[in-house]
Design a protein around this motif. Structure first.
Motif, PDB file in Angstrom:
ATOM      1  N   HIS A  58       0.811  -1.212   0.000  1.00  0.00           N
ATOM      2  CA  HIS A  58       0.000   0.000   0.000  1.00  0.00           C
ATOM      3  C   HIS A  58       0.843   1.259   0.000  1.00  0.00           C
ATOM      4  N   GLY A  59       0.264   2.303  -0.567  1.00  0.00           N
ATOM      5  CA  GLY A  59       0.844   3.630  -0.513  1.00  0.00           C
ATOM      6  C   GLY A  59       0.182   4.440   0.580  1.00  0.00           C
ATOM      7  N   PRO A  60       0.499   5.732   0.680  1.00  0.00           N
ATOM      8  CA  PRO A  60       0.015   6.553   1.783  1.00  0.00           C
ATOM      9  C   PRO A  60      -1.496   6.754   1.794  1.00  0.00           C
ATOM     10  N   GLU A  61      -2.171   6.471   0.684  1.00  0.00           N
ATOM     11  CA  GLU A  61      -3.612   6.710   0.623  1.00  0.00           C
ATOM     12  C   GLU A  61      -4.389   5.922   1.666  1.00  0.00           C
ATOM     13  N   VAL A  62      -3.854   4.756   2.108  1.00  0.00           N
ATOM     14  CA  VAL A  62      -4.593   3.964   3.098  1.00  0.00           C
ATOM     15  C   VAL A  62      -4.600   4.637   4.458  1.00  0.00           C
ATOM     16  N   LEU A  63      -3.700   5.592   4.693  1.00  0.00           N
ATOM     17  CA  LEU A  63      -3.721   6.318   5.965  1.00  0.00           C
ATOM     18  C   LEU A  63      -5.036   7.045   6.171  1.00  0.00           C
ATOM     19  N   ALA A  64      -5.656   7.466   5.080  1.00  0.00           N
ATOM     20  CA  ALA A  64      -6.929   8.191   5.164  1.00  0.00           C
ATOM     21  C   ALA A  64      -8.073   7.296   5.628  1.00  0.00           C
ATOM     22  N   THR A  65      -7.864   5.983   5.634  1.00  0.00           N
ATOM     23  CA  THR A  65      -8.915   5.040   6.031  1.00  0.00           C
ATOM     24  C   THR A  65      -8.659   4.441   7.413  1.00  0.00           C
ATOM     25  N   ALA A  66      -7.626   4.908   8.093  1.00  0.00           N
ATOM     26  CA  ALA A  66      -7.182   4.266   9.332  1.00  0.00           C
ATOM     27  C   ALA A  66      -8.020   4.673  10.537  1.00  0.00           C
ATOM     28  N   GLY A  67      -8.260   3.697  11.420  1.00  0.00           N
ATOM     29  CA  GLY A  67      -8.791   3.993  12.740  1.00  0.00           C
ATOM     30  C   GLY A  67      -7.662   4.192  13.731  1.00  0.00           C
ATOM     31  N   THR A  68      -6.544   3.500  13.473  1.00  0.00           N
ATOM     32  CA  THR A  68      -5.328   3.642  14.273  1.00  0.00           C
ATOM     33  C   THR A  68      -4.135   3.652  13.328  1.00  0.00           C
ATOM     34  N   VAL A  69      -3.190   4.549  13.572  1.00  0.00           N
ATOM     35  CA  VAL A  69      -1.951   4.609  12.789  1.00  0.00           C
ATOM     36  C   VAL A  69      -0.788   4.320  13.740  1.00  0.00           C
ATOM     37  N   VAL A  70       0.092   3.420  13.329  1.00  0.00           N
ATOM     38  CA  VAL A  70       1.274   3.081  14.119  1.00  0.00           C
ATOM     39  C   VAL A  70       2.519   3.491  13.339  1.00  0.00           C
ATOM     40  N   ILE A  71       3.420   4.202  14.013  1.00  0.00           N
ATOM     41  CA  ILE A  71       4.692   4.593  13.400  1.00  0.00           C
ATOM     42  C   ILE A  71       5.812   3.870  14.140  1.00  0.00           C
ATOM     43  N   PRO A  72       6.355   2.806  13.526  1.00  0.00           N
ATOM     44  CA  PRO A  72       7.448   2.062  14.164  1.00  0.00           C
ATOM     45  C   PRO A  72       8.743   2.868  14.160  1.00  0.00           C
ATOM     46  N   PRO A  73       9.727   2.430  14.917  1.00  0.00           N
ATOM     47  CA  PRO A  73      10.989   3.172  14.990  1.00  0.00           C
ATOM     48  C   PRO A  73      11.843   2.976  13.746  1.00  0.00           C
ATOM     49  N   PHE A  74      12.794   3.883  13.592  1.00  0.00           N
ATOM     50  CA  PHE A  74      13.722   3.816  12.474  1.00  0.00           C
ATOM     51  C   PHE A  74      15.102   4.206  12.982  1.00  0.00           C
ATOM     52  N   ASP A  75      16.105   3.990  12.156  1.00  0.00           N
ATOM     53  CA  ASP A  75      17.495   4.254  12.493  1.00  0.00           C
ATOM     54  C   ASP A  75      17.654   5.649  13.103  1.00  0.00           C
ATOM     55  N   PRO A  76      18.167   5.752  14.341  1.00  0.00           N
ATOM     56  CA  PRO A  76      18.342   7.078  14.959  1.00  0.00           C
ATOM     57  C   PRO A  76      19.183   8.026  14.117  1.00  0.00           C
ATOM     58  N   ALA A  77      20.065   7.479  13.290  1.00  0.00           N
ATOM     59  CA  ALA A  77      20.890   8.338  12.435  1.00  0.00           C
ATOM     60  C   ALA A  77      20.047   9.100  11.424  1.00  0.00           C
ATOM     61  N   ARG A  78      18.820   8.640  11.175  1.00  0.00           N
ATOM     62  CA  ARG A  78      17.928   9.298  10.217  1.00  0.00           C
ATOM     63  C   ARG A  78      16.989  10.301  10.885  1.00  0.00           C
TER      64      ARG A  78
END
Length: 327
Positions: A58-78
């Motif tokens: 999926h692309g970002p368009e599914v965010l518009a249909t979300a009841g809950t959004v989860v943002i997992p962690p990423f490399d601290p260097a970023r």
């Protein structure tokens, strides 16, 4: 049966693979109560923190249909103080009524978007100093596993992502389903969000005299008036040694731990039985309904009756006197 609650996981460049999979694993074990979709800001694959990339459906368009959004962690260097334009555009698609959850460094994304201004939050203790410098308007508490502030939840590193997802299942559907999910995933059904993170510190010398056996002994006797002396005596340690070793192993004092376990046991009884509040209090060692109300309100901000009504939609009080003074 109600339609499944849609959870959309936003994978950013440098995402940690373990945490990326947590929402799907936990919510996916909840007997169809949730639908989990994974997306990226452009629908393309992302490079993980490891030596492989992941493709998403999926692309970002599914965010518009979300009841809950989860943002997992990423490399601290970023980590960057300002969000890349594509990330900002993706976040703008999230519906205003959606619940938003971050794991570890994912809190930087929410803070950069202004979603945490004036609110309590947490992140991994190792990046807390940077977070405080960049976002002084956020009430950061880097010493806890997760923070539930209603529509926004933030959690610390790695396994605390499991804790916050398990907390959401429990909050949404009660302890029975949460316990089922925990058994399926072979994880603890509940770790209080206020439990301390395992912050880097010298490891205590290994001995054969830990406190685990005493903790189990205490859990089997929560209805009894246990004292620090009782616990230390069972462990065959002095009071001072026991208290120090207990805190090293658990991250909190024996007294605070006992209260936490009693509150957790009381919550389960309120959810799964029709016992009057006074009886619940006696079963968990608080003695009186007034004491239970005080401790439950201090822990989660509600009375026993309010908690039971929240998690037991079919509840009918068996004690007409329970409601008096229960607020």
């Amino acid at each position: 049966m109600r339609a499944a609650h849609r959870v959309v996981v936003l994978a950013l460049d440098g995402v940690y693979p373990f945490e990326l999979g947590i929402p799907s694993r936990v919510f996916g074990a909840a007997d169809g109560r949730y639908e989990v979709l994974t997306c990226t800001v452009d629908g393309r694959s992302v490079q993980t923190h490891s030596d492989f990339s992941v493709d998403v459906a999926h692309g970002p368009e599914v965010l518009a249909t979300a009841g809950t959004v989860v943002i997992p962690p990423f490399d601290p260097a970023r980590i960057a103080r300002e969000l890349p334009e594509r990330v900002s555009a993706a976040l703008a698609l999230i519906p205003s009524g959606a619940r938003t959850v971050s794991i570890c460094t994912g809190a930087f994304v929410l803070a950069s978007a202004g979603l945490l201004d004036g609110r309590p939050a947490t992140t991994h203790w190792a990046v807390a100093d940077t977070f405080r410098q960049w976002f002084p308007e956020v009430a950061l508490d880097p010493g806890v596993l997760f923070v539930d502030d209603g529509d926004i939840l933030t959690s610390a590193g790695a396994a605390s992502g499991v804790d916050v997802c398990m907390h959401i299942v429990r909050r949404d559907h009660g302890s029975e389903l949460a316990n089922h999910v925990a058994r399926q995933c072979v994880v603890p059904p509940w770790r209080d969000g206020g439990q301390a993170q395992y912050i880097e510190q010298p490891v205590p010398p290994a001995t054969g005299h830990g406190t685990a056996a005493t903790r189990q002994w205490a859990l089997e006797r929560l209805d009894e008036p246990l004292t620090l002396g009782d616990l230390a005596g069972h462990a065959r340690m002095s009071l001072r040694t026991f208290a120090r070793r207990f805190n090293d192993e658990v991250g909190m004092s024996p007294g605070r731990w006992l209260i936490q376990q009693r509150v957790n046991r009381a919550c389960r009884l309120l959810e799964t039985t029709d016992l009057p509040v006074d009886e619940v209090a006696r079963c968990v060692g608080f003695g009186t309904g007034a004491s239970l109300r005080q401790h439950l309100h201090a822990a989660i901000g509600v009375s026993p009756i309010a908690y039971r009504r929240t998690f037991r939609a079919d509840h009918r009080s068996t004690d007409a006197g329970e409601t008096q003074g229960a607020a």
